[in-house]
Every structure is written in C-alpha cells, then in structure tokens.
Design a protein around this motif. Sequence first.
Motif, PDB file in Angstrom:
ATOM      1  N   ARG A  16       0.836  -1.194   0.000  1.00  0.00           N
ATOM      2  CA  ARG A  16       0.000   0.000   0.000  1.00  0.00           C
ATOM      3  C   ARG A  16       0.878   1.255   0.000  1.00  0.00           C
ATOM      4  O   ARG A  16       1.585   1.524   0.975  1.00  0.00           O
ATOM      5  CB  ARG A  16      -0.880  -0.003   1.249  1.00  0.00           C
ATOM      6  CG  ARG A  16      -1.932   1.102   1.282  1.00  0.00           C
ATOM      7  CD  ARG A  16      -2.641   1.175   2.623  1.00  0.00           C
ATOM      8  NE  ARG A  16      -3.098  -0.123   3.101  1.00  0.00           N
ATOM      9  CZ  ARG A  16      -3.748  -0.304   4.246  1.00  0.00           C
ATOM     10  NH1 ARG A  16      -4.022   0.746   5.021  1.00  0.00           N
ATOM     11  NH2 ARG A  16      -4.113  -1.501   4.619  1.00  0.00           N
ATOM     12  N   PRO A  17       0.886   2.055  -1.071  1.00  0.00           N
ATOM     13  CA  PRO A  17       1.679   3.294  -1.084  1.00  0.00           C
ATOM     14  C   PRO A  17       1.164   4.263  -0.014  1.00  0.00           C
ATOM     15  O   PRO A  17      -0.022   4.268   0.326  1.00  0.00           O
ATOM     16  CB  PRO A  17       1.457   3.856  -2.493  1.00  0.00           C
ATOM     17  CG  PRO A  17       0.976   2.697  -3.296  1.00  0.00           C
ATOM     18  CD  PRO A  17       0.188   1.839  -2.344  1.00  0.00           C
ATOM     19  N   PHE A  18       2.057   5.089   0.475  1.00  0.00           N
ATOM     20  CA  PHE A  18       1.673   6.092   1.469  1.00  0.00           C
ATOM     21  C   PHE A  18       2.571   7.305   1.353  1.00  0.00           C
ATOM     22  O   PHE A  18       3.674   7.243   0.797  1.00  0.00           O
ATOM     23  CB  PHE A  18       1.731   5.513   2.893  1.00  0.00           C
ATOM     24  CG  PHE A  18       3.062   4.926   3.281  1.00  0.00           C
ATOM     25  CD1 PHE A  18       4.045   5.712   3.869  1.00  0.00           C
ATOM     26  CD2 PHE A  18       3.328   3.570   3.084  1.00  0.00           C
ATOM     27  CE1 PHE A  18       5.275   5.172   4.248  1.00  0.00           C
ATOM     28  CE2 PHE A  18       4.545   3.019   3.455  1.00  0.00           C
ATOM     29  CZ  PHE A  18       5.526   3.813   4.040  1.00  0.00           C
ATOM     30  N   ALA A  19       2.067   8.425   1.858  1.00  0.00           N
ATOM     31  CA  ALA A  19       2.862   9.643   1.955  1.00  0.00           C
ATOM     32  C   ALA A  19       3.464   9.702   3.354  1.00  0.00           C
ATOM     33  O   ALA A  19       2.782   9.429   4.344  1.00  0.00           O
ATOM     34  CB  ALA A  19       2.005  10.873   1.700  1.00  0.00           C
ATOM     35  N   LEU A  20       4.734  10.056   3.400  1.00  0.00           N
ATOM     36  CA  LEU A  20       5.462  10.113   4.666  1.00  0.00           C
ATOM     37  C   LEU A  20       5.931  11.534   4.906  1.00  0.00           C
ATOM     38  O   LEU A  20       6.647  12.116   4.082  1.00  0.00           O
ATOM     39  CB  LEU A  20       6.666   9.164   4.623  1.00  0.00           C
ATOM     40  CG  LEU A  20       7.517   9.076   5.880  1.00  0.00           C
ATOM     41  CD1 LEU A  20       6.748   8.352   6.990  1.00  0.00           C
ATOM     42  CD2 LEU A  20       8.825   8.346   5.593  1.00  0.00           C
ATOM     43  N   ALA A  21       5.507  12.121   6.028  1.00  0.00           N
ATOM     44  CA  ALA A  21       5.935  13.460   6.428  1.00  0.00           C
ATOM     45  C   ALA A  21       6.865  13.324   7.620  1.00  0.00           C
ATOM     46  O   ALA A  21       6.474  12.802   8.662  1.00  0.00           O
ATOM     47  CB  ALA A  21       4.734  14.324   6.796  1.00  0.00           C
ATOM     48  N   ALA A  72       7.427  15.141  -6.895  1.00  0.00           N
ATOM     49  CA  ALA A  72       8.692  15.189  -6.163  1.00  0.00           C
ATOM     50  C   ALA A  72       8.426  15.464  -4.684  1.00  0.00           C
ATOM     51  O   ALA A  72       7.406  16.063  -4.317  1.00  0.00           O
ATOM     52  CB  ALA A  72       9.585  16.279  -6.743  1.00  0.00           C
ATOM     53  N   PRO A  73       9.339  15.051  -3.808  1.00  0.00           N
ATOM     54  CA  PRO A  73       9.189  15.357  -2.386  1.00  0.00           C
ATOM     55  C   PRO A  73       9.071  16.862  -2.167  1.00  0.00           C
ATOM     56  O   PRO A  73       9.659  17.662  -2.904  1.00  0.00           O
ATOM     57  CB  PRO A  73      10.476  14.795  -1.775  1.00  0.00           C
ATOM     58  CG  PRO A  73      10.890  13.711  -2.714  1.00  0.00           C
ATOM     59  CD  PRO A  73      10.504  14.198  -4.073  1.00  0.00           C
ATOM     60  N   VAL A  98       9.630  20.130   7.590  1.00  0.00           N
ATOM     61  CA  VAL A  98       8.964  18.847   7.326  1.00  0.00           C
ATOM     62  C   VAL A  98       9.157  18.474   5.866  1.00  0.00           C
ATOM     63  O   VAL A  98       8.911  19.291   4.970  1.00  0.00           O
ATOM     64  CB  VAL A  98       7.461  18.931   7.659  1.00  0.00           C
ATOM     65  CG1 VAL A  98       6.771  17.606   7.343  1.00  0.00           C
ATOM     66  CG2 VAL A  98       7.257  19.303   9.125  1.00  0.00           C
ATOM     67  N   LEU A  99       9.617  17.246   5.629  1.00  0.00           N
ATOM     68  CA  LEU A  99       9.765  16.711   4.284  1.00  0.00           C
ATOM     69  C   LEU A  99       8.651  15.704   4.043  1.00  0.00           C
ATOM     70  O   LEU A  99       8.483  14.759   4.821  1.00  0.00           O
ATOM     71  CB  LEU A  99      11.125  16.029   4.119  1.00  0.00           C
ATOM     72  CG  LEU A  99      11.386  15.369   2.761  1.00  0.00           C
ATOM     73  CD1 LEU A  99      11.510  16.433   1.672  1.00  0.00           C
ATOM     74  CD2 LEU A  99      12.651  14.518   2.805  1.00  0.00           C
ATOM     75  N   VAL A 100       7.884  15.927   2.962  1.00  0.00           N
ATOM     76  CA  VAL A 100       6.788  15.022   2.606  1.00  0.00           C
ATOM     77  C   VAL A 100       7.147  14.320   1.297  1.00  0.00           C
ATOM     78  O   VAL A 100       7.496  14.980   0.310  1.00  0.00           O
ATOM     79  CB  VAL A 100       5.457  15.778   2.456  1.00  0.00           C
ATOM     80  CG1 VAL A 100       4.331  14.804   2.129  1.00  0.00           C
ATOM     81  CG2 VAL A 100       5.134  16.560   3.722  1.00  0.00           C
ATOM     82  N   GLY A 138      14.815  12.778  -0.596  1.00  0.00           N
ATOM     83  CA  GLY A 138      13.927  11.707  -0.169  1.00  0.00           C
ATOM     84  C   GLY A 138      14.475  10.317  -0.392  1.00  0.00           C
ATOM     85  O   GLY A 138      13.888   9.331   0.076  1.00  0.00           O
ATOM     86  N   ALA A 139      15.609  10.184  -1.108  1.00  0.00           N
ATOM     87  CA  ALA A 139      16.194   8.862  -1.336  1.00  0.00           C
ATOM     88  C   ALA A 139      16.616   8.233  -0.011  1.00  0.00           C
ATOM     89  O   ALA A 139      17.019   8.927   0.924  1.00  0.00           O
ATOM     90  CB  ALA A 139      17.392   8.980  -2.274  1.00  0.00           C
TER      91      ALA A 139
END
Length: 385
Positions: A16-21, A72-73, A98-100, A138-139
């Motif tokens: 399941r893909p998700f966004a990570l902050a 892109a992030p 915060v990096l999303v 984000g890598a």
Amino acid sequence: MLNIAQTLLSWCRDARPFALATVVDVHGSAPLPIGTAVAVDADGNAVGSISGGCVEGAVYDMCRQVLRERGAPHRSRFGYSDDDAFAVGLTCGGELDVLVQTVDPTTQPHIGAALDEVVQGLPVAVAQVVDGPVGLLGATLSVLGDGQVISGTLDNGSVDTAVVDEALALLRTGRTARVALCGTEQGGAGPLSVLVHVHTSRPRMLIFGAVDFAAALSQAGAFVGYRVTVCDARPVFATAARFPYADEVVTDWPHRYLERTDVDSRTAVCVLTHDAKFDVPLLRLALNLPAGYIGAMGSRRTHDERLRLLRQEGVSEEQLARLCSPIGLDLGARTPEETAVSITAEIIAHINGGSGLPLSQGTGPIHRTVPQRRPSPSASALKPS
C-alpha cells in the motif's frame, strides 16, 4: 518514521503506497524531535504525530496532495505567526522543517525490510536524504546493525559508503541525527544532508537489591523504555512474581552478575541494597565500566561511609565523581513509587544533560536541539559541508 513502524510495516506488507511526512529539522522549542513522522495512505488513513496537534491538519493535506500527484518530495517550514494567531504554526514558538514524500513499497522494498527489523526489536538505521539535489531528495538507504546494507542506494559510490559508515557510528550511540556531507571532486552528488533514523535495542536498567523500591523502579524503568533486570543474592526475594515489570530477575551476587553482563553508555546501574557487603564490590566494578548512569541508595551517613570504604578499595576521586548518591532528585519523595519517580527523573536528566531544575527557573528553549553530526574521519571521500 521508526516511531510508527508497526503500522507502516502493515502497509508495506499490503503493498500500500503512502505519503510520509518527516520532521527533518527543528529550530528553537518544538514538541517532537527530528525523525518523528506522520504517514497517510491513499484511503486517507493517518498514523503518527509531528507537532502534538499544532500543524497536523496542514501536514495531512500536504500528504494527501503529494500522494495523489506522486510528484517530487516537498519540504515546508512551520513556525509561530505573531501576525495571525490562527495561522498554521507552532504556538510553542519553535519551527519545524517537514519533508513530505511518497513511499511505494513495491519499488522500495528495503523500507519494509527495515521496518520489520524495528518491529522485531533489532538494530537498524534508515538514511534519508533531506537536503540536496532534487533527484536525491527523499532517497533512502537501510543498514543493519552488522553493517549489511539491506537495499536502497543514494549514488552507488562514495556517498553510499560514507552514509553506511555514519549510520553504523550512530547505531553505536543509539541516536538519530542529521549528517552533513558533500560529494567527491570527481562529480559527486554535491552537498547533502542525510537524516539517519536509528533504532537500537532498548537500553538496560540494572537494579541491584530486590526491595520494595526496586519493584517500583522496575515499573518506572520499563515505562520509560528500559530493558530492566533485577538482581539480588537472596533467592527468597529475587522472584519473578515480586517484579512483574522486570524483563528478567537474577539470583546472584551483584558484582558477579555485573562482571558477566553487557554494559554500555546507555546503561543505568541502580544500587538499592545499601548494604556494604554488596555495595562496595559492586560499585568498585561499576565505576570502572562505561555505564551512562550509576546511582546508589542510602542516607547521607551511609553515603559517606560507602565513599570511605570505596577509597580503601582503591577507587579514585575521579571515579567516585561519577557516582550519584544519595540516588535521585530532591522531590520530597517518601513512598517507593515517589522514590522511583525521583530516581527515574535523575537518570533522564543525567543521560540528557538536563539541569534537574524546574522549567520555570530556566530560560531559553525547553527542548534541547541535538547538533548536526559531521562525518567521521572514516568517510574519507567526503568532507563536511
């Protein structure tokens, strides 16, 4: 991200893909440290917290947008606004960067593998590029405690090598931190800032003396995240039934047990026996070990006599200066439970460099900012940026 490992692992197993902050930088006073994360899946389910509620709504919306667009992030800064008290911001006065980014478990399987290590309680580090060239932002790269790189890559070269070295160094200290790097002169990736998320085994709390105070302290120690061992030479008192919150209860002479157990800079040694025949050989040994905290219970008279006996045994003044005795902070504690709070509070202050004073008597930020780590000399291909 490791603060929400259980849920993220479940999402990874479901592909399941998700966004990570992720909190990648903190300025001034902020409620939660770097590395803390929130994640949102395609159905809008959210897990985690990065600000205790101040900016969660805005971050949630950013996660939904990034996940929907698969772009892109995106990096944003949240801070307090004097002009608009209702603006999105931190009422504590600090600032968060915060990096999303989007995480797809099917193309980044090493993330799931690293999360699995965390859930099992094994040491692992996940390095995440939080500042640098757009193509690398984000890598991630994951490293096990033995140095094995699970998968993931930053540049397949000197940067990867340096990041692995730094991840292993931070694993040894048990600390999440940012590392500033710059690429090689032979066309490297350029200046980078890498956030190394670290998960290690729980630090140890060794409690000597199977007394009522030890029962309360074992509960408090477990509550704040220690792996607790209670040791006493008297089998009638050293029983698992008396210490349900301890991970293990050992029947042995304290100094003999300490001789054969692992102690590192995160270990807290708490001597509650206040009996010279146990205390002196135990403390003589403990004060020669790299434990992060060593405390001993007893009255001031007991403390003075204990120091006299330790000096007779050849313990130096420099070693004695490491001893926190009488143990605990002055909270006016009387009951075993209150005393356990007093001891635990002193351990937290000692390990983290806190003053132990009321916050109302201090000035400046409440939360200490951990300095950005510079590369170790072993990262020969890179220089500090």
